[in-house]
Write an enzyme that holds these catalytic residues in place. Structure first.
Site, PDB file in Angstrom:
ATOM      1  CB  THR A1265      -0.930  -0.002   1.222  1.00 55.59           C
ATOM      2  OG1 THR A1265      -0.152  -0.108   2.422  1.00 55.59           O
ATOM      3  CG2 THR A1265      -1.907  -1.154   1.146  1.00 55.59           C
ATOM      4  CB  CYS A1266       4.112   2.151   1.497  1.00 58.06           C
ATOM      5  SG  CYS A1266       3.698   1.850   3.227  1.00 58.06           S
ATOM      6  CE1 TYR A1267       7.970   2.405  -1.131  1.00 58.58           C
ATOM      7  CE2 TYR A1267       7.319   0.235  -0.355  1.00 58.58           C
ATOM      8  CZ  TYR A1267       8.129   1.350  -0.250  1.00 58.58           C
ATOM      9  OH  TYR A1267       9.087   1.420   0.742  1.00 58.58           O
TER      10      TYR A1267
END
Length: 1298
Positions: A1265-1267
């Site tokens: 989710t961070c990327y």
């Protein structure tokens, strides 16, 4: 010698004497406009005699030309020789350049370079500001005539002799100019060789001038021009003079040398006043002496290098300054139409100053005694050739000179004129339907406002069939000694149609680039009652009467439009301006026959806008000493009327289009600084229309008028501020703002006097046309004045344009303008997205300086979001760098080899500076107590801690291993906000229909919890995250300080209530009384925890709503009113306003105030001014609608490409998802189910190949989710993909590695 150089003396007295002498000479020489003999009687009632010489258009033009020549002379002298003062600080002065160069050699400007720069400097606004204050007035002839050689002209063959033009010998580089006996200046004997100021009031009537008119763009021979005057005696023996120029060397690769070094540009200096006297004298001496060659007394230069271009600053001796007097050939914008038509006006050249003023008993009176102290106006004027004088033998009886009635239609011998112009063919009227820009012959104008002529053909409408036949037109002209110039005092719609029709019919209208070039027929309802010339239809119209009409019409236009009081008399009725469309039609007709004259006249009239009001000129006012006494001051209302008329002229100059979409498209194209709409531009329009727009918005005279009008706006605002500060004001009343007066006149639906009839379609189009084109003119001036910096002038034309745009933005709803109409992307495309907002945060605006971001509506919303985030990111970066620097110093102190050896002291110091040296704001949050942990860790945090980058550890107490690079933060805020806004929590309510969240009136929760909820939202926005919330638009308006007063402000949050109140407002009482039908009481009622609570609304007080936190000792319902008044037809408007105020403000005032404090904790208060309520809502909430097509176009792939089978299967499955499943997919990949502001192009969505699965089972899809990366295995078929992906989306919770 010029008038200026032929007299000694300095100071105002000498200047006034010189001006009076110039006026007296011009009064004698210029042709007087008079009402032609065949004018209709309706015009005679409007004719006035003009006594002020400065109000005569030909004199005004000549004075400005003279002033321009003197100005260029000064600039050339300043550039080439300087003022001679060692401490000069004027950058363009040669003395200043020599001082700054020190001992280094300095190159003097060549004559061509000086001429180029002088013409450019003289063409700027307020060119006098660039003149060195120490510069002496140039005297004597300039260097321009040094290379000239004078000699008698040898005999030429008849074919060359008849040309009368300049010739060039074959194979020779010597240029020659031939002056025949009609062109050679001659001296006139005078009985009085001198003139004193006392004799200026009685100059004698001048001799007849030579006139040249045009028809069809051809210049008529001089013989035709003087048909009605006796033939002059035979020419003198010395019939020709040959003027040669010495050959010079020049660089043919240089643009300046080839352009400004031509004979045409050199003649700008040769024909200057100083040089013409010297040329005339040398030519006369050559003829008298019969010398073959007469060279200049000064040494002629061969090229620029012989003119002392390189000068040693250390050894430079004092030099005499010689005047150089070129004039700007292209700068004569005021009367460029006279050149285009081949029209030139007569003049006299004088051998000395004493011949300018003559006094005798036959002098015609000059009513200039009381005008002797009026300053000259610099500018551009029609060039009057001094090489074409009329000698003393050309004199004729005065009756033939000034009496217009004596210019008969017969020759002096009594025979009829046989060489007059033939009758004009019947013009073809072309109709212009709505939406059609290229009319063709034969079209009918059945619904149009007017008809236009084809710009590429000479279509002239003839009115002879409608004009009554003239039999004998009596002449009642006074004697020549008693006549004065005449002109119209004001206009009406019929006179404007008549004057414009005459110029078009006679072919004497100005040639211009405005489209359409001709307006053939007036609008409906005006032609039947119009006035026309009295003429004999069977005879061709005389050429001399065409000239008389042209002179009279030009004088009338100048007389009306150059005087603000005549403008007010023409365009006002009973103290109010006539309707906007009628003013536009007036200006449309006038600008299609004489645009240069119209713009120049309005430019002169607009000078009155800078005159201080009478309140500042009062003797008791402390500000009276700062302003000269100007009797013609205007009130703000009058100034607003004049401003409106002038701006309508600029609007009328634009191409006439009949499609509103074209107006908007052209405005968007020009807002980016484009001339043509390119591929990928915001709009596409024909190149012809784009070029027509470019011709108008680059017109020098129109731009000059626009700059002056815009500069007057901040000036009038400063006057208003001075009046407010004036302690001696006689009364407390304040005048309306000039922009308020102007813009209120443009508001649709106002009851105004309509002079011109028009259809509803035309009115609706006009209501859109004027505001759009006003913005275009303001934008054009800004782009021309901009220097590429974010800080801009707060006054002047640029500041006035910003003020106009700001006032129009505040009234955009009433002016029917959308937000997109105010954008000027040109600035945003050329300014750095980081430096611009950072510099704005530290910028303090003033009346002299402003910043572009003070006007955020001129930028694109996506640019504003970038600026907002950059401004807050700069605060985050500064806090991070401060803590990093402190942490580095602490590390050095506690190191083993540091000077501090006591471990206890090191530990105490480290503990004390732990908060100050932390680089991040770290929150440890458990999944079972998200909101409690968040409140506990955010409570009483220091501001510098909140400014640091956020890091969240979520669920680590239960074994999750999330590494926060953005995804964990998004998950934390989603959980925390969902819990805080839960209605069961008791702080907020959620509407069952709209799912909108709002504060609970009289909530049991303390105010600090609302502050922490606001802080959570502030942290999310500060760190660039969107939240899964849905607040009504009213919340964001209140956060930005905007009032919530209208029904459309609450329509999204309370649609049923808004519909009911709208019905109440619009109810027709003929169907029943409001109190009977609606039966509403004037009170605000809500349900609080099962108890009905109501309070009578009172708009005159500051009421408060009961709160549980105040420890009430009685039930809430105890304060309910027993007999509240009913809502009636008289108070229903006030009831609606008060109800909206109680709903959005009074009932939730404590809760909102606490929430707003928390929301502003992290965000810079100044940066919030960049956002609109809608933009802030998008920034906080994002967009809930997900377009799979846009998501697919924005997606990227790793390990495969878009054509792979698995990728095609993936998008085929996702395309069938409903809205909830689409949000789950987006949340699964990016940790947010909302699309951020800016759309899908700001979403990072990567589909990465994660191995291959052959069976029905296998790994589920996962995500970083961070990327924004989806790890998708390659499944066997589409059905397996659908099943495994749905299982992953429905059971996604927690982090492995995020």
């Amino acid at each position: 010698m010029t008038q200026e150089s032929s007299h000694s003396g300095h100071g105002p007295a000498h200047a006034n004497d010189l001006e009076a002498r110039i006026l007296a000479a011009l009064w004698e020489e210029v042709p007087f406009p008079r009402l032609p003999s065949d004018a209709p009687p309706e015009l005679k009632a409007l004719v006035v005699e003009i006594e002020n010489p400065r109000k005569i258009y030909t004199i005004h033009r000549a004075i400005r030309r003279h002033s321009l020549q003197l100005l260029i002379e000064k600039f050339i002298s300043q550039l080439r020789y300087g003022c001679g003062y060692d401490d000069c600080t004027t950058p363009s002065c040669f003395s200043c350049r020599r001082r700054l160069a020190g001992k280094a050699p300095i190159r003097r400007y060549s004559p061509t370079s000086a001429r180029t720069l002088a013409v450019q400097m003289a063409g700027q606004d307020n060119p006098e500001l660039n003149i060195c204050p120490n510069l002496d007035t140039p005297r004597g002839p300039s260097d321009a005539i040094k290379p000239l050689i004078f000699g008698p002209k040898p005999r030429l063959p008849k074919n060359e002799l008849s040309n009368g033009r300049s010739t060039r010998k074959s194979g020779s580089s010597v240029r020659a100019t031939v002056l025949d006996d009609k062109q050679l200046p001659r001296r006139r004997s005078q009985s009085n060789t001198g003139a004193t100021p006392a004799t200026l009031s009685q100059p004698r009537l001048s001799v007849p001038e030579r006139r040249s008119c045009s028809h069809g763009g051809r210049r008529e021979p001089a013989s035709k021009e003087l048909e009605d005057v006796p033939s002059p005696p035979p020419p003198s023996p010395a019939s020709r003079v040959l003027i040669n120029e010495r050959p010079i060397r020049k660089d043919y690769r240089s643009f300046a040398a080839n352009m400004f070094g031509t004979v045409a540009f050199k003649m700008l200096e040769w024909l200057a006043p100083n040089n013409m006297e010297a040329i005339s004298s040398k030519a006369a001496n050559t003829v008298d002496c019969g010398s073959k060659v007469s060279t200049s007394t000064n040494a002629s230069t061969v090229d620029d290098s012989d003119d002392g271009l390189f000068v040693s600053s250390a050894s430079m001796a004092e030099q005499d300054v010689e005047p150089l007097s070129p004039r700007n050939q292209e700068a004569d914008h005021t009367n460029s139409h006279a050149h285009a038509n081949g029209q030139s006006y007569p003049t006299r050249s004088r051998a000395n100053s004493s011949t300018r003023v003559r006094t005798s008993s036959t002098s015609r009176p000059l009513a200039a005694d009381r005008f002797s102290e009026v300053r000259l106006t610099d500018g551009f004027a029609e060039p009057i050739s001094p090489l074409s004088p009329v000698s003393k033998v050309d004199k004729v009886p005065k009756r033939l000179v000034r009496s217009t009635s004596s210019i008969s239609r017969q020759r002096p011998n009594g025979k009829p004129i046989d060489d007059a112009l033939n009758q004009d063919p019947q013009g073809i009227q072309v109709g212009l339907e709505n939406g059609v820009r290229s009319p063709g012959p034969g079209d009918e104008n059945t619904d149009g406002f007017f008809s236009v002529g084809d710009s590429r053909e000479s279509l002239i409408s003839d009115d002879r069939s409608e004009s009554p036949l003239e039999q004998d037109i009596p002449s009642d002209e006074p004697e020549a000694e008693d006549i004065l110039p005449q002109g119209l005092s004001h206009f009406n719609i019929h006179t404007v149609d008549l004057l414009c029709h005459i110029l078009q019919q006679d072919g004497t209208a100005e040639n211009h680039l405005l489209e359409p070039q001709r307006i053939i027929s007036p609008p409906k309802g005006t032609r039947e009652n119009g006035v026309w010339r009295r003429r004999k239809a069977q005879l061709p119209y005389p050429h001399n009467l065409r000239l008389e009409w042209k002179l009279f019409i030009e004088q009338s236009i100048f007389n009306v439009l150059s005087d603000p009081h005549s403008i007010l008399e023409t365009f006002t009725t009973r103290g109010e301006l006539i309707d906007s469309q009628s003013i536009w039609y007036y200006m449309l007709r006038l600008t299609r026959v004489a645009p240069s004259l119209v713009f120049d006249s309005l430019w002169t009239a607009s000078e009155s806008l800078f005159a201080p009001p009478k309140a500042l000129q009062s003797a008791r006012s402390p500000t009276a000493n700062f302003f000269p006494q100007r009797p013609r001051s205007l009130t703000n209302e009058e100034a607003g009327f004049v401003l409106s008329v002038c701006f309508h002229a600029l609007v009328a100059a634009a191409p006439v289009v009949f499609d509103a979409s074209q107006l908007f498209d052209m405005s968007r194209i020009r807002s980016r600084g484009l001339t043509l709409s390119e591929s990928g531009a915001v709009a596409r329009q024909p190149s012809s229309l784009c070029l027509e727009y470019e011709d108008v918005f680059t017109d020098d005279l129109a731009l000059r008028l626009a700059r002056r009008l815009l500069a007057a706006i901040p000036t009038r605002k400063h006057f208003d501020e001075l009046i407010e500060l004036d302690q001696d004001s006689e009364d407390g009343t304040t005048e309306p703002d000039i922009l308020e007066v102007f813009l209120s006149h443009l508001e649709p639906g106002r009851e105004q006097q309509q002079t011109v009839e028009s259809s509803r379609t035309e009115r609706e189009l006009h209501e859109k046309r004027v505001p759009i084109l006003l913005l275009d003119w303001a934008r054009t001036v800004m782009l021309n004045e901009w220097e590429g910096r974010p800080d801009v002038p707060g006054d002047g034309p640029f500041g006035g344009a910003l003020s106009l745009i700001e006032a129009m933005y505040q009234k955009r709803n009433s002016l029917l303008l959308a937000d997109v109409a105010f954008r000027t992307e040109y600035f945003g495309d050329r300014l750095d997205a980081i430096d611009l907002p950072v510099s704005w945060l530290a910028f303090n605006s003033s009346r002299q300086k402003a910043h572009l971001l003070d006007y955020p509506y001129i930028f694109h919303p996506s640019s504003l979001v970038s600026y907002f985030r950059a401004a807050n990111f700069s605060r985050m970066s500064r806090s991070y760098e401060e803590s990093s620097s402190l942490q580095t110093r602490i590390t050095a102190i506690i190191a083993t080899d540091s000077l501090v050896t006591d471990q206890h002291q090191k530990g105490v110091l480290q503990d004390l500076l732990k908060v100050a040296s932390a680089k991040f704001l770290i929150l440890d949050i458990g999944r079972k107590s998200v909101i409690k942990d968040a409140f506990d860790q955010l409570w009483r945090r220091q501001e510098r801690e909140l400014m640091r980058p956020l890091k969240v550890h979520l669920g680590e107490d239960t074994g999750e291993e999330g590494f926060d690079s953005g995804g964990v933060q998004q998950e934390f805020f989603r959980l925390a906000i969902a819990e805080a806004l839960d209605p069961a929590y008791g702080a907020f309510t959620v509407d069952d229909r709209t799912r909108m969240t709002w504060f609970r009136p009289g909530s049991l929760e303390p105010e600090w919890k609302f502050e922490l909820v606001g802080l959570l939202m502030s942290l999310a926005v500060f760190n660039g995250l969107t939240l899964p919330v849905t607040f009504p638009k009213a919340l964001y308006m209140k956060l930005l300080g905007e009032p919530v007063t209208e029904l459309h402000h609450i329509a999204d949050g309370w649609p049923d209530l808004a519909n009911g109140l709208t019905t109440l407002q619009e109810w027709d009482e003929s169907q029943g009384a409001v109190e009977d039908i609606f039966a509403r009481t004037y009170e605000f009622s809500i349900d609080m925890f099962g108890q009905p609570v109501s309070r009578e609304m009172d708009s005159s007080k500051h009421p408060s709503w009961p709160q549980f936190s105040q420890h009430l000792t009685e039930p809430l319902s105890a304060g309910n009113p027993e007999d509240a008044p009913l809502v009636t037809g008289d108070n229903r408007e006030a009831y609606v306003s008060d109800y909206i105020r109680y709903l959005t403000d009074v009932s939730v005032a404590p809760q909102f105030a606490a929430f707003a404090r928390g929301f502003r904790a992290c965000l810079d208060a100044k940066s919030l001014r960049l956002l609109t309520p809608a933009l802030l809502q998008s920034l906080v909430e994002g967009t809930q609608e997900i377009d799979i097509g846009e998501l697919r176009r924005a997606a990227r792939y790793v390990g495969w490409d878009a054509s792979h089978r698995a990728v095609r299967d993936f998008w085929a499955v996702v395309k069938r998802y409903d809205a909830p499943m689409r949000r789950r997919l987006l949340e699964f990949v990016t940790a947010s189910d909302r699309v951020p502001v800016g759309g899908m192009r700001n979403v990072q969505f990567v589909v990465q190949r994660n191995g291959q699965e052959d069976g029905d089972a296998g790994h589920l899809p996962t995500a970083y989710t961070c990327y924004g990366t989806l790890l998708l295995p390659e499944y066997r078929d589409r059905e397996v993909l659908r099943e495994r992906l749905a299982m992953a989306l429905e059971n996604a919770q927690g982090f492995g590695f995020a």
